[in-house]
Design an enzyme around this catalytic site. Sequence first.
Site, mmCIF file in Angstrom:
data_model
loop_
_atom_site.group_PDB
_atom_site.id
_atom_site.type_symbol
_atom_site.label_atom_id
_atom_site.label_comp_id
_atom_site.label_asym_id
_atom_site.label_seq_id
_atom_site.Cartn_x
_atom_site.Cartn_y
_atom_site.Cartn_z
ATOM 1 N N VAL A 60 30.029 -19.783 -61.942
ATOM 2 C CA VAL A 60 30.872 -18.850 -62.691
ATOM 3 C C VAL A 60 30.729 -19.024 -64.195
ATOM 4 O O VAL A 60 31.215 -18.187 -64.963
ATOM 5 C CB VAL A 60 32.353 -18.986 -62.285
ATOM 6 C CG1 VAL A 60 32.558 -18.600 -60.825
ATOM 7 C CG2 VAL A 60 32.886 -20.394 -62.558
ATOM 8 N N SER A 138 48.138 -22.638 -62.710
ATOM 9 C CA SER A 138 48.707 -23.901 -62.253
ATOM 10 C C SER A 138 50.058 -24.102 -62.928
ATOM 11 O O SER A 138 50.312 -23.556 -64.021
ATOM 12 C CB SER A 138 47.781 -25.068 -62.621
ATOM 13 O OG SER A 138 48.451 -26.307 -62.553
ATOM 14 N N TYR A 151 42.640 -29.097 -68.753
ATOM 15 C CA TYR A 151 43.043 -28.311 -67.586
ATOM 16 C C TYR A 151 44.209 -27.389 -67.920
ATOM 17 O O TYR A 151 44.184 -26.189 -67.607
ATOM 18 C CB TYR A 151 43.420 -29.256 -66.451
ATOM 19 C CG TYR A 151 43.723 -28.574 -65.147
ATOM 20 C CD1 TYR A 151 42.697 -28.082 -64.344
ATOM 21 C CD2 TYR A 151 45.030 -28.427 -64.703
ATOM 22 C CE1 TYR A 151 42.970 -27.461 -63.131
ATOM 23 C CE2 TYR A 151 45.315 -27.809 -63.503
ATOM 24 C CZ TYR A 151 44.284 -27.329 -62.714
ATOM 25 O OH TYR A 151 44.565 -26.702 -61.520
ATOM 26 N N ALA A 152 45.235 -27.938 -68.584
ATOM 27 C CA ALA A 152 46.408 -27.137 -68.922
ATOM 28 C C ALA A 152 46.052 -26.004 -69.871
ATOM 29 O O ALA A 152 46.528 -24.875 -69.717
ATOM 30 C CB ALA A 152 47.487 -28.033 -69.531
ATOM 31 N N ALA A 153 45.213 -26.291 -70.863
ATOM 32 C CA ALA A 153 44.812 -25.248 -71.813
ATOM 33 C C ALA A 153 44.046 -24.136 -71.110
ATOM 34 O O ALA A 153 44.247 -22.943 -71.385
ATOM 35 C CB ALA A 153 43.965 -25.861 -72.928
ATOM 36 N N SER A 154 43.175 -24.509 -70.176
ATOM 37 C CA SER A 154 42.398 -23.487 -69.459
ATOM 38 C C SER A 154 43.299 -22.602 -68.612
ATOM 39 O O SER A 154 43.123 -21.381 -68.549
ATOM 40 C CB SER A 154 41.326 -24.148 -68.584
ATOM 41 O OG SER A 154 41.890 -24.792 -67.447
ATOM 42 N N ILE A 184 50.381 -28.982 -54.432
ATOM 43 C CA ILE A 184 49.969 -28.535 -53.110
ATOM 44 C C ILE A 184 49.154 -29.648 -52.440
ATOM 45 O O ILE A 184 48.314 -30.283 -53.080
ATOM 46 C CB ILE A 184 49.120 -27.248 -53.204
ATOM 47 C CG1 ILE A 184 49.847 -26.181 -54.033
ATOM 48 C CG2 ILE A 184 48.792 -26.726 -51.811
ATOM 49 C CD1 ILE A 184 51.181 -25.733 -53.480
#
Length: 245
Positions: A60, A138, A151-154, A184
Site C-alpha cells: 500500500v 484506533s 502509530y497515534a499520529a498515523s 481487541i
Amino acid sequence: MRLAGKVAIVTGGTKGLGYAIAQAYAKEGCRVVCAAREPDEGRELPPVGEGDLAYHPVDVRDPDSVEALMRGTYEAYGRLDVLVAGAGVSRAGPAQGLDAAHWDDVISTNLNGTFLSVRSAVPYLLRDGGGRVITLSSALATRVAPGSSAYAASKAGIEMLTRVVAVELAGKPITVNCLSPGFIDEGMGRQLARNETVWDYYRGKIAAGRAGRAEEVADAALFLADDGSDYVNGHVLEVNGGLRW
C-alpha cells in the site's frame, strides 16, 4: 445475505482484524479480495477470481501496486463495492528516540497507504453506482499513550482524512466512514494483553472489563458496508467496550 453479489477489497486482509472482516463479509455473500504484502502462512487463499475469499499481493506504500490491486479486482469480478483500508503496522518507542526509518514505515503504511487505497478505489466504486469506503483507525488516535507517537499520529491522520474525503464525495453515491477499535484480542491487541503488567493497567480502563473480539469489530464493519448505514457518512465509529482514559 446482507452483501450478496457485492465485491470488497480488504487491505491487510490476510490476518488479524482484516481477515476477520473479510470472513464476515464472505459469510454475507460478498466476494472478498484479501490484499497484503504477502499471504498469511497459515491460510491458503486462492488467487483473485477464485472463491469467496481470494488473495492479491499489494504494497500500500506503492501507488502502482495499489492501482494494480484495484484494476485486477475489477477485471476479475466486474465491479467493486466496498474498500476496507486496513493495512497497518506499529513501531513503538518514545519520539525522541524513535528511528526515523520506523517513523517513515508507520506513516507510509498506515496513513499514506490509506490515502493511496482510497484515491485509487473511488473511480472503480463509481463505475457501478457507488459504494462504501471504510478506513481503520484506533483508540490511540485520540488518547495519549507514551511510546505510540508514530502509530497515534498515523491514526489521527486517518480519521481526519476520512472526514475530509466524506465531504468531498458528499455529492456522489459513496459513503466514507472510519472504524476505531479499542483493545481487541487479535493482532497487536493480543500482544499487549500478553504483557500482564501493562494489561492490568489498561483493562481497568475498559467499562466492559475485557478486550474485544475480532468478530465484534467485524460486525461493525459489516454494518458500515451494508444498506443499513446509508445515512452514516464521515463518522468515526468507536468499538471499544466503553473505553475510559
